[in-house]
Design a protein around this motif. Sequence first.
Motif, mmCIF file in Angstrom:
data_model
loop_
_atom_site.group_PDB
_atom_site.id
_atom_site.type_symbol
_atom_site.label_atom_id
_atom_site.label_comp_id
_atom_site.label_asym_id
_atom_site.label_seq_id
_atom_site.Cartn_x
_atom_site.Cartn_y
_atom_site.Cartn_z
ATOM 1 N N GLU A 274 0.661 -1.340 -0.147
ATOM 2 C CA GLU A 274 0.007 0.122 -0.214
ATOM 3 C C GLU A 274 0.750 1.231 0.055
ATOM 4 O O GLU A 274 0.740 2.145 -0.773
ATOM 5 C CB GLU A 274 -0.889 0.076 1.252
ATOM 6 C CG GLU A 274 -1.997 -1.155 1.234
ATOM 7 C CD GLU A 274 -2.859 -0.937 0.166
ATOM 8 O OE1 GLU A 274 -3.356 0.249 -0.278
ATOM 9 O OE2 GLU A 274 -3.239 -1.908 -0.512
ATOM 10 N N GLN A 275 1.974 1.237 0.804
ATOM 11 C CA GLN A 275 2.942 2.458 0.883
ATOM 12 C C GLN A 275 3.399 2.528 -0.554
ATOM 13 O O GLN A 275 3.728 3.677 -1.075
ATOM 14 C CB GLN A 275 4.044 2.307 1.739
ATOM 15 C CG GLN A 275 3.421 2.140 3.351
ATOM 16 C CD GLN A 275 4.386 1.759 4.136
ATOM 17 O OE1 GLN A 275 5.586 1.772 3.795
ATOM 18 N NE2 GLN A 275 3.906 1.398 5.474
ATOM 19 N N ASP A 276 3.911 1.491 -1.297
ATOM 20 C CA ASP A 276 4.549 1.390 -2.485
ATOM 21 C C ASP A 276 3.668 2.239 -3.528
ATOM 22 O O ASP A 276 4.259 2.720 -4.542
ATOM 23 C CB ASP A 276 5.077 -0.035 -2.994
ATOM 24 C CG ASP A 276 6.305 -0.295 -2.105
ATOM 25 O OD1 ASP A 276 7.121 0.411 -1.481
ATOM 26 O OD2 ASP A 276 6.423 -1.614 -2.137
ATOM 27 N N LEU A 277 2.309 1.733 -3.636
ATOM 28 C CA LEU A 277 1.351 2.388 -4.420
ATOM 29 C C LEU A 277 1.102 3.592 -4.249
ATOM 30 O O LEU A 277 1.125 4.431 -5.448
ATOM 31 C CB LEU A 277 0.023 1.540 -4.305
ATOM 32 C CG LEU A 277 -0.207 -0.004 -4.470
ATOM 33 C CD1 LEU A 277 -1.564 -0.230 -4.091
ATOM 34 C CD2 LEU A 277 -0.101 -0.090 -6.070
ATOM 35 N N ASP A 278 1.335 4.201 -3.103
ATOM 36 C CA ASP A 278 1.284 5.774 -2.992
ATOM 37 C C ASP A 278 2.632 6.415 -3.335
ATOM 38 O O ASP A 278 2.624 7.478 -4.243
ATOM 39 C CB ASP A 278 1.397 5.995 -1.316
ATOM 40 C CG ASP A 278 -0.118 5.590 -0.923
ATOM 41 O OD1 ASP A 278 -1.107 5.585 -1.633
ATOM 42 O OD2 ASP A 278 -0.274 5.563 0.544
ATOM 43 N N ARG A 279 3.781 5.863 -3.496
ATOM 44 C CA ARG A 279 5.086 6.283 -3.941
ATOM 45 C C ARG A 279 4.923 6.363 -5.618
ATOM 46 O O ARG A 279 5.413 7.215 -6.293
ATOM 47 C CB ARG A 279 6.184 5.460 -3.492
ATOM 48 C CG ARG A 279 6.451 5.558 -1.868
ATOM 49 C CD ARG A 279 7.639 4.634 -1.511
ATOM 50 N NE ARG A 279 9.037 5.060 -2.364
ATOM 51 C CZ ARG A 279 9.834 4.018 -2.481
ATOM 52 N NH1 ARG A 279 9.978 3.030 -1.740
ATOM 53 N NH2 ARG A 279 10.924 4.236 -3.245
ATOM 54 N N LEU A 280 4.438 5.129 -5.965
ATOM 55 C CA LEU A 280 4.423 4.790 -7.622
ATOM 56 C C LEU A 280 3.588 6.027 -8.182
ATOM 57 O O LEU A 280 3.944 6.631 -9.298
ATOM 58 C CB LEU A 280 3.907 3.539 -7.902
ATOM 59 C CG LEU A 280 4.915 2.399 -7.701
ATOM 60 C CD1 LEU A 280 4.036 1.198 -7.567
ATOM 61 C CD2 LEU A 280 5.877 2.304 -8.432
#
Length: 291
Positions: A274-280
């Motif tokens: 979920e954190q990675d999706l925000d970063r992406l």
Amino acid sequence: MQVAIHAGVAFTDEGRVLNSLKKNSDILAANGASFFGPRRFKTSFKPVLDELKSEDAETAARQYLRDILPTGPRARRTIFTSQDFAAEPAFALQEGQLYPLAGRRMAMLERIYHEHEIELFIGLRSPGSFIPKLLMALPEQARTEIMQTTDLSCLSWIGMVEDIRELAPGIQITLWSNEDTPFIWGDIIRALAGLEKSTALVDEHELLLSLLDDAGQNKVLERTNPNTPQAKARLGEDMARIFEDHVQPEKIEEELDLPGWNAEIVDAFSELYEQDLDRLGEIPGVRVLTP
């Protein structure tokens, strides 16, 4: 010409994109869009992408890839779909990274289609479920070697996307989470086909309906009836609520058979995912479709 490439990843699509494009072929044709499935990848793209040569040497095969684009006054967009564009599953986890070939492959396609506008579409899924499914699909020797030489806990989709942006900066990327797919299927197909957001699609909610009990299906059909005077802005919230109340657990539960892979590992990956999706979503040239 707009060239749209749907590239998987593995264990996210199962042919649904191609089936939806076929069902909506009349709508696509009316909007100047045509599409090709995995067979075209195997016969035309795979021999070229397997070369992975960085030089711009011209080959008959590369010229053929340019020649297969439709021509004519109404030809506006061509869609290619195959889960193997970024790499076949056997090569999806190497060099300590998910899809390490993706950047180089997209760079080659950018060179081949340098006169055209290229967009890349990828459905992601949590590494917590993707990694064990991928490993268990590999031969035992390959699986053992990867597990002995790779820190699986460090794997994420950030590296793959950053490689593509660095090596093929002209390609615009659209991502979504496979876990959200039932709620945004229509948005995915419209984005892939370059259609207006208001365009109605055939069987747009078919995937969501397939996961619900009869009562839930009736509520979705009622909520999406074009004659129902309800605010469209609340549609996503309503679908999520119906899903939560009426999903059939056996339709969404998965058995992850990788030895030692447990619920705690899956939950830890899910949080990082979920954190990675925000970063992406913050990377220039990348958009993330959400409910």
